[in-house]
Design a protein around this motif. Structure first.
Motif, PDB file in Angstrom:
ATOM      1  N   ASN A   1       0.526  -1.619  -0.141  1.00 10.86           N
ATOM      2  CA  ASN A   1       0.145  -0.138   0.225  1.00 10.86           C
ATOM      3  C   ASN A   1       0.624   1.231  -0.159  1.00 10.86           C
ATOM      4  O   ASN A   1       0.642   2.344  -0.388  1.00 10.86           O
ATOM      5  N   THR A   2       2.388   1.366   0.374  1.00  8.78           N
ATOM      6  CA  THR A   2       2.652   2.768   0.608  1.00  8.78           C
ATOM      7  C   THR A   2       4.327   2.018   0.276  1.00  8.78           C
ATOM      8  O   THR A   2       4.461   0.769   0.070  1.00  8.78           O
ATOM      9  N   VAL A   3       5.326   3.010   0.064  1.00  8.38           N
ATOM     10  CA  VAL A   3       6.394   2.709  -0.193  1.00  8.38           C
ATOM     11  C   VAL A   3       7.525   1.777   1.155  1.00  8.38           C
ATOM     12  O   VAL A   3       7.863   1.115   0.913  1.00  8.38           O
ATOM     13  N   ALA A   4       6.527   2.018   2.418  1.00  9.99           N
ATOM     14  CA  ALA A   4       7.355   1.264   3.154  1.00  9.99           C
ATOM     15  C   ALA A   4       6.985   0.147   3.659  1.00  9.99           C
ATOM     16  O   ALA A   4       7.587  -1.499   3.416  1.00  9.99           O
ATOM     17  N   ASP A   5       5.569  -0.721   2.782  1.00 10.42           N
ATOM     18  CA  ASP A   5       5.738  -2.101   2.695  1.00 10.42           C
ATOM     19  C   ASP A   5       6.649  -2.997   1.506  1.00 10.42           C
ATOM     20  O   ASP A   5       6.780  -3.527   1.180  1.00 10.42           O
ATOM     21  N   LEU A   6       7.514  -2.223   0.627  1.00 12.76           N
ATOM     22  CA  LEU A   6       8.361  -2.885  -0.012  1.00 12.76           C
ATOM     23  C   LEU A   6       9.752  -2.880   0.754  1.00 12.76           C
ATOM     24  O   LEU A   6      10.323  -3.942  -0.472  1.00 12.76           O
ATOM     25  N   ASN A   7      10.269  -2.279   1.608  1.00  9.98           N
ATOM     26  CA  ASN A   7      10.947  -2.381   2.515  1.00  9.98           C
ATOM     27  C   ASN A   7      11.530  -4.277   2.349  1.00  9.98           C
ATOM     28  O   ASN A   7      10.768  -4.925   3.344  1.00  9.98           O
ATOM     29  N   GLY A   8      12.529  -4.251   2.037  1.00 12.53           N
ATOM     30  CA  GLY A   8      13.118  -5.545   2.000  1.00 12.53           C
ATOM     31  C   GLY A   8      12.541  -6.861   0.742  1.00 12.53           C
ATOM     32  O   GLY A   8      12.819  -7.758   1.197  1.00 12.53           O
ATOM     33  N   LEU A   9      11.711  -6.901   0.432  1.00 17.41           N
ATOM     34  CA  LEU A   9      10.842  -7.587  -0.506  1.00 17.41           C
ATOM     35  C   LEU A   9      11.526  -7.754  -1.926  1.00 17.41           C
ATOM     36  O   LEU A   9      12.262  -7.345  -2.449  1.00 17.41           O
ATOM     37  N   LYS A  10      11.481  -8.958  -2.455  1.00 16.87           N
ATOM     38  CA  LYS A  10      12.660  -9.782  -3.180  1.00 16.87           C
ATOM     39  C   LYS A  10      11.901  -9.906  -4.493  1.00 16.87           C
ATOM     40  O   LYS A  10      10.447 -10.244  -4.888  1.00 16.87           O
ATOM     41  N   LEU A  11      11.516  -8.303  -5.468  1.00 18.83           N
ATOM     42  CA  LEU A  11      10.950  -8.514  -6.577  1.00 18.83           C
ATOM     43  C   LEU A  11      11.437  -8.513  -8.245  1.00 18.83           C
ATOM     44  O   LEU A  11      13.138  -8.332  -7.812  1.00 18.83           O
ATOM     45  N   ARG A  12      11.327  -9.321  -8.371  1.00 22.40           N
ATOM     46  CA  ARG A  12      11.599  -9.748 -10.316  1.00 22.40           C
ATOM     47  C   ARG A  12      11.277  -8.604 -11.212  1.00 22.40           C
ATOM     48  O   ARG A  12       9.983  -7.488 -10.432  1.00 22.40           O
TER      49      ARG A  12
END
Length: 274
Positions: A93-104
């Motif tokens: 939902n926010t930029v903070a939610d992307l922290n550390g996520l491994k995304l192709r």
């Protein structure tokens, strides 16, 4: 069959292939002016919109024409559908939610921005994403809805964050010597099926494929997340820095990168309803 994807640009440049269909970001540094339309969150949302803006600026900007026609005869120029962020288990939902996520993420803009937003970008071919998501090697991906449909990634991802991340230019280029070898009547036929109108037709087909992909995602229980204005500003902060870095990098006595960028944003707004 004449060349692998990474070799296709050189193949058409050398004449090993007469024509090549290219996704520009696969060839870093070769099409920097064309790829300005890939800058994140600048208003590009659909292939017809991006293609129309690109063709307008191509017709009025010598630097873009030179980039595309210096080594080739440019036949078609359009974009893929807007790329989104899809995740397997955790909604973004926010930029903070992307922290550390491994995304192709594809190389270039997507890779840079995933890292800027705190995620971990991983380069991977589309055919390998499904298994990587299934096994937990990836937490998510950056891709357009048409690709998510084609590779059935809706089966292994649940959340889709609808920020207008970026569109990427596709080009169909012909070797200059091949073009010059054609008699005038055949050149006329080739150009009749090329250019702006043909590019817009390609773009509309691509958009239709993305629209059907979204319907399949919803039918399979996918959740589409539209960040609110405050959350969107969080994404935009790093995107603005990225755009400014592009301007700074390409600004010169011979090329006014700031004016070019501003004109591109203006044209994307002009065609926002396409």
């Amino acid at each position: 069959t004449l060349a692998s994807v990474p070799e296709a640009l050189d193949a058409v440049k050398t004449g090993a292939a007469d024509i090549a269909w290219l996704f520009s970001s696969l060839y870093p540094g070769q099409f920097p002016i064309t790829e300005a339309v890939m800058l994140p969150l600048i208003g590009a949302r659909t292939p017809p919109q991006a293609a129309s803006a690109l063709w307008d600026i191509y017709e009025e900007n010598e630097a873009l024409r030179n980039e595309l026609n210096r080594d080739f005869r440019m036949l078609l120029m359009y974009s893929n559908p807007i790329n989104r962020i899809a995740t397997r288990a955790k909604p973004v939902n926010t930029v903070a939610d992307l922290n550390g996520l491994k995304l192709r993420a594809p190389a270039g803009t997507a890779t840079d921005m995933v890292a800027a937003w705190g995620g971990v970008p991983i380069l991977m071919g589309p055919g390998d994403i499904y298994t990587a998501l299934e096994r937990g090697v990836l937490d998510g991906l950056v891709l357009e809805y048409s690709g998510i449909k084609s590779f059935k990634l809706y089966e292994v991802s649940k959340y889709y964050t609808a920020i207008d991340f970026f569109t990427g230019p596709f080009l169909i280029l012909m070797n200059n010597k091949t073009w010059d070898s054609l008699p005038a009547d055949l050149q006329e036929i080739v150009m009749k099926e090329s250019g702006r109108a043909a590019s817009i037709r390609f773009a509309k087909t691509f958009q239709g494929d993305a629209d059907s992909g979204l319907e399949i995602i919803k039918a399979n229980g996918g959740t589409v997340i539209t960040p609110n204005d405050a959350a969107l500003e969080g994404f935009k902060a790093a995107a603005k820095d990225y755009a400014q870095a592009w301007i700074n990098k390409h600004q010169s006595d011979k090329f006014d990168a700031k004016a070019y960028f501003n004109r591109l944003v203006e044209l994307l707004a002009k065609y926002k309803d396409l």
